[in-house]
Design a protein around this motif. Sequence first.
Motif, short mmCIF file in Angstrom:
data_model
loop_
_atom_site.label_atom_id
_atom_site.label_comp_id
_atom_site.label_asym_id
_atom_site.label_seq_id
_atom_site.Cartn_x
_atom_site.Cartn_y
_atom_site.Cartn_z
N GLY A 96 -34.14 -53.12 -9.71
CA GLY A 96 -32.70 -53.08 -10.18
C GLY A 96 -32.27 -54.74 -10.39
O GLY A 96 -33.14 -55.60 -10.54
N VAL A 99 -33.08 -58.63 -8.11
CA VAL A 99 -34.09 -58.40 -7.16
C VAL A 99 -35.16 -59.74 -7.41
O VAL A 99 -35.16 -60.45 -8.43
CB VAL A 99 -34.99 -57.18 -7.51
N GLY A 132 -33.61 -51.46 -5.21
CA GLY A 132 -32.19 -51.72 -5.61
C GLY A 132 -31.79 -53.09 -5.94
O GLY A 132 -32.42 -53.94 -5.23
N GLY A 133 -30.72 -53.07 -6.69
CA GLY A 133 -30.16 -54.40 -6.95
C GLY A 133 -29.92 -55.17 -5.78
O GLY A 133 -29.52 -54.92 -4.75
N ALA A 135 -31.96 -56.96 -3.89
CA ALA A 135 -32.70 -56.86 -2.85
C ALA A 135 -33.81 -58.17 -2.85
O ALA A 135 -34.00 -58.58 -3.97
CB ALA A 135 -33.78 -55.52 -2.95
N ALA A 151 -30.42 -51.23 -2.18
CA ALA A 151 -29.86 -52.43 -2.76
C ALA A 151 -29.23 -53.43 -1.61
O ALA A 151 -28.71 -52.96 -0.52
CB ALA A 151 -28.21 -52.02 -3.47
#
Length: 176
Positions: A96, A99, A132-133, A135, A151
């Motif tokens: 995402g 990251v 997820g975004g 991370a 995320a």
Amino acid sequence: MDAGEWYCCFDPELDALRMRARRAVHAHNSMTPDERGPMASELRALFVTAKDAFIEAPFHCAYGMNISLGSGVYLNSSCVILDTATVSIGDGTMLGPAVQIYCPEHHRDVTLRKSGLEIARPVSIGKDVWIGGGAIILGGVTIGDGAIVGAGAVVTRSVAAGTTVVGNPARPLRQF
């Protein structure tokens, strides 16, 4: 650095390699999407393998030469890979936005840290993983096939295949 031992990050040879990566990253990030396509050729040339990976701009990496991307890998915008060690990302994996993968670890002793002493720890991400975004994946971590990283999670330990982890530090979700 390649041997997994302590090294000085201020080494002139490493500076030259980082400059090469900065130029490739700049080319990738400054091209129009039509010119760039899935990935600027300058950036693709740095990687060990990049098959048919797609990297959104902006993107940043430290060296590029330690990165291996499998088939169908997708990196969303603002991903950062500090690849002082090997970073391998398996087929079909998606990252995402924002990251971050950090292989270097600076020395804990303040005097040695000031001198630029650090060690590099590899990261291995399996096939069909979803991260997820926002991370953060720390060096020395392996993420198994089919895992999901929520995320904003901070992954400090390896993640088993098929496991979903969330939080800071990342922990497996309980099954209900």
